[in-house]
Design a protein around this motif. Structure first.
Motif, short mmCIF file in Angstrom:
data_model
loop_
_atom_site.label_atom_id
_atom_site.label_comp_id
_atom_site.label_asym_id
_atom_site.label_seq_id
_atom_site.Cartn_x
_atom_site.Cartn_y
_atom_site.Cartn_z
N LYS A 228 -76.63 -37.51 0.63
CA LYS A 228 -76.66 -36.40 -0.34
C LYS A 228 -77.61 -35.27 0.04
N TYR A 229 -78.55 -35.54 0.94
CA TYR A 229 -79.52 -34.51 1.31
C TYR A 229 -79.08 -33.71 2.53
N CYS A 230 -78.05 -34.14 3.22
CA CYS A 230 -77.81 -33.63 4.57
C CYS A 230 -76.70 -32.59 4.64
N GLY A 231 -76.98 -31.50 5.31
CA GLY A 231 -76.04 -30.38 5.41
C GLY A 231 -74.78 -30.66 6.22
N LEU B 184 -80.15 -37.57 22.52
CA LEU B 184 -78.80 -37.10 22.17
C LEU B 184 -78.55 -37.49 20.72
N GLN B 185 -78.42 -36.48 19.87
CA GLN B 185 -78.25 -36.76 18.44
C GLN B 185 -76.96 -36.15 17.93
N GLY B 186 -76.29 -36.88 17.03
CA GLY B 186 -75.08 -36.35 16.42
C GLY B 186 -74.79 -37.01 15.10
N LEU C 175 -83.06 -44.47 14.47
CA LEU C 175 -82.29 -44.68 13.24
C LEU C 175 -83.30 -44.81 12.10
N ARG C 176 -83.53 -43.72 11.42
CA ARG C 176 -84.50 -43.80 10.32
C ARG C 176 -83.98 -44.73 9.23
N HIS C 177 -84.89 -45.46 8.60
CA HIS C 177 -84.45 -46.26 7.45
C HIS C 177 -84.36 -45.36 6.21
N GLU C 178 -84.91 -44.17 6.29
CA GLU C 178 -84.83 -43.09 5.29
C GLU C 178 -85.65 -43.37 4.03
N THR C 179 -85.52 -44.57 3.46
CA THR C 179 -86.41 -45.05 2.39
C THR C 179 -86.26 -46.56 2.30
N PHE D 131 -88.85 -42.20 7.65
CA PHE D 131 -88.36 -41.88 6.31
C PHE D 131 -88.60 -40.42 5.94
N ILE D 132 -87.93 -40.04 4.86
CA ILE D 132 -88.01 -38.67 4.35
C ILE D 132 -89.02 -38.65 3.20
N VAL D 133 -89.85 -37.63 3.16
CA VAL D 133 -90.84 -37.50 2.09
C VAL D 133 -90.34 -36.49 1.07
N GLY E 6 -90.65 -36.90 7.95
CA GLY E 6 -90.58 -35.45 7.72
C GLY E 6 -90.32 -35.18 6.26
N PRO E 7 -90.69 -33.95 5.82
CA PRO E 7 -90.46 -33.58 4.41
C PRO E 7 -88.97 -33.37 4.14
N PHE E 8 -88.54 -33.70 2.94
CA PHE E 8 -87.20 -33.32 2.51
C PHE E 8 -87.13 -31.80 2.48
N MET E 9 -86.01 -31.25 2.98
CA MET E 9 -85.78 -29.81 2.94
C MET E 9 -84.38 -29.60 2.36
N PRO E 10 -84.28 -28.78 1.30
CA PRO E 10 -82.97 -28.62 0.69
C PRO E 10 -81.98 -27.85 1.58
N SER F 61 -76.86 -27.79 10.93
CA SER F 61 -77.74 -27.34 9.86
C SER F 61 -77.98 -28.46 8.85
N LEU F 62 -78.88 -29.37 9.20
CA LEU F 62 -79.19 -30.50 8.32
C LEU F 62 -79.83 -29.99 7.03
N TYR F 63 -80.59 -28.89 7.15
CA TYR F 63 -81.24 -28.28 5.98
C TYR F 63 -81.42 -26.80 6.27
N ASP F 64 -81.66 -26.01 5.22
CA ASP F 64 -81.78 -24.57 5.37
C ASP F 64 -83.04 -24.22 6.17
N1 5AD Z 1 -84.30 -32.78 4.86
C1 5AD Z 1 -85.11 -33.51 5.65
N2 5AD Z 1 -84.66 -34.35 6.60
C2 5AD Z 1 -83.33 -34.47 6.73
N3 5AD Z 1 -82.59 -35.22 7.57
C3 5AD Z 1 -81.29 -34.97 7.32
N4 5AD Z 1 -81.16 -34.08 6.33
C4 5AD Z 1 -82.43 -33.74 5.94
C5 5AD Z 1 -82.97 -32.88 4.95
N5 5AD Z 1 -82.17 -32.17 4.16
C6 5AD Z 1 -83.17 -36.16 8.51
C7 5AD Z 1 -82.76 -37.60 8.22
C8 5AD Z 1 -82.05 -38.04 9.48
C9 5AD Z 1 -82.58 -37.08 10.51
C10 5AD Z 1 -81.71 -36.89 11.70
O1 5AD Z 1 -82.70 -35.87 9.80
O2 5AD Z 1 -83.93 -38.38 8.00
O3 5AD Z 1 -82.31 -39.38 9.83
#
Ligand code: 5AD
Length: 348
Positions: free
Chosen positions: A67-70, A105-107, A159-163, A199-201, A229-233, A305-308
């Motif tokens: 849900k967070y990912c672009g 290599l990321q995709g 492979l992040r566990h994300e949370t 994980f994402i903060v 890394g911080p969550f970015m919308p 564009s995972l985030y803005d």
């Molecule tokens: N904000 C922060 N991190 C993100 N990722 C993906 N979308 C976002 C976001 N909106 C991170 C995830 C993923 C990595 C490739 O990018 O943690 O594992």
């Protein structure tokens, strides 16, 4: 609080309540001391060295719905691309000429890039450049598929566990299971990859107690790499209006990870430097020892564009590298581009 940090430095763990206090701390003096001890720990293992890696984002096609990912599948506004294999090799050639000896290599989870396909690509690269390190960051596969990738010459896998909260994990990753995430990580460890998790903060509804679970997981699992890394919308996702992750909390969690997993390779993430202008430096000064520079073709960068705000730097690769080196040296560290940048248990 200093005593708690000293004990953490010595023993690698502390009482949960004390770790929670450090996760939450907004006291500048305490946080400065936490970062100072994280840097001391980093120096003991890796000296003054900061490893620079090249990142190639080979596809933004993804079957997942995070849900967070672009680049989630439901984002119809994402302009999808998939690099041709020759373009991937071209990025590696360009990076190699600039001195890079380690590539990620990321995709997205793009069905075209099966384990066979990825293995074939890694093998082609390794045949040409046997001494470089290749990391894959391509999502979830079966044990046998990971094994195939390892046998093709893949050195590492991210492979992040994300949370670590199963509840939060499953609410932000529709149709995915936390158990499977961890199974993938355990499989990869058994197979012999240097593995990265993290994980994402600042995910919505994430609590400090959940970060404590993340740190406890890192303590027990001792991954070779920890990406925080911080969550970015991102504007075309369900989380478009969620606040960005907090800077101080992110830095505290990075420093705590350094003390809990001293040998870990910890990147100062792109999300952190998108959050604040000098994020990359702040990450290094909180205990990070890896920088990943984007070597994707400029046309792909805009679309991955995972985030803005992620793709605001479209400079030439040489300039990007020189800027990073200057920044690292500017804070007193030694930028290593020509190294594989292995975890200290592996070595060249
Ligand atoms: N904000 C922060 N991190 C993100 N990722 C993906 N979308 C976002 C976001 N909106 C991170 C995830 C993923 C990595 C490739 O990018 O943690 O594992």
């Amino acid at each position: 609080m200093k005593k708690i940090i000293d004990n953490l430095y010595k023993s690698g763990w502390e009482q949960p309540d004390n770790i929670l206090k450090l996760i939450r701390s907004k006291d500048e003096e305490v946080n400065e001391y936490l970062y100072k001890m994280a840097l001391r720990k980093k120096r003991e293992i890796y000296g003054e060295n900061i490893f620079i890696r090249g990142l190639i984002e080979y596809s933004n096609i993804c079957k997942r719905s995070c849900k967070y990912c672009g680049i989630r599948a439901e984002n119809k506004l994402a302009d999808r691309y998939r690099l041709a294999e020759d373009d991937i090799y071209g990025c590696i050639d360009d990076g190699y000429k600039l001195g890079f000896r380690t590539f990620v290599l990321q995709g997205g989870e793009d069905g075209y890039f099966s384990a066979d396909k990825l293995s074939e690509i890694v093998k082609t690269i390794k045949d040409k450049y046997p001494k470089i390190a290749i990391t894959l960051s391509a999502g979830e596969y079966s044990y046998d598929e990971y094994k195939k990738m390892k046998n093709s010459g893949t050195d590492r896998y991210l492979l992040r566990h994300e949370t670590k909260s199963k509840h939060l994990y499953e609410s932000v990753h529709p149709n995915m299971s936390y158990e499977n995430r961890e199974r993938c990580l355990r499989n990869m460890k058994e197979i012999g990859f240097q593995i990265g998790t993290g994980f994402i903060v600042g995910l919505p509804n994430c609590t400090d107690e959940y970060y404590l679970l993340d740190l406890d997981f890192i303590r027990k699992f001792q991954p070779h790499m920890v990406g925080i890394g911080p969550f970015m919308p991102q504007k075309n996702t369900p989380f478009f209006d969620v606040a960005k992750g907090e800077l101080t909390k992110t830095l505290n969690l990075m420093a705590l990870s350094r003390l809990i997993a001293p040998k870990a390779l910890i990147p100062s993430t792109t999300a952190l430097s998108t959050l604040v202008k000098d994020g990359r430096k702040l990450g290094i000064l909180a205990g990070a020892n890896v920088i990943m520079l984007n070597l994707s073709p400029p046309s792909a960068r805009e679309k991955y564009s995972l985030y803005d705000g992620k793709n605001n730097d479209n400079s030439d690769n040489l300039i990007t590298l020189q800027t990073a080196v200057k920044e690292i040296e500017g804070v007193g560290y030694n930028a290593l581009v020509g190294s594989r940048g292995d975890h200290s248990d592996y070595g060249e």
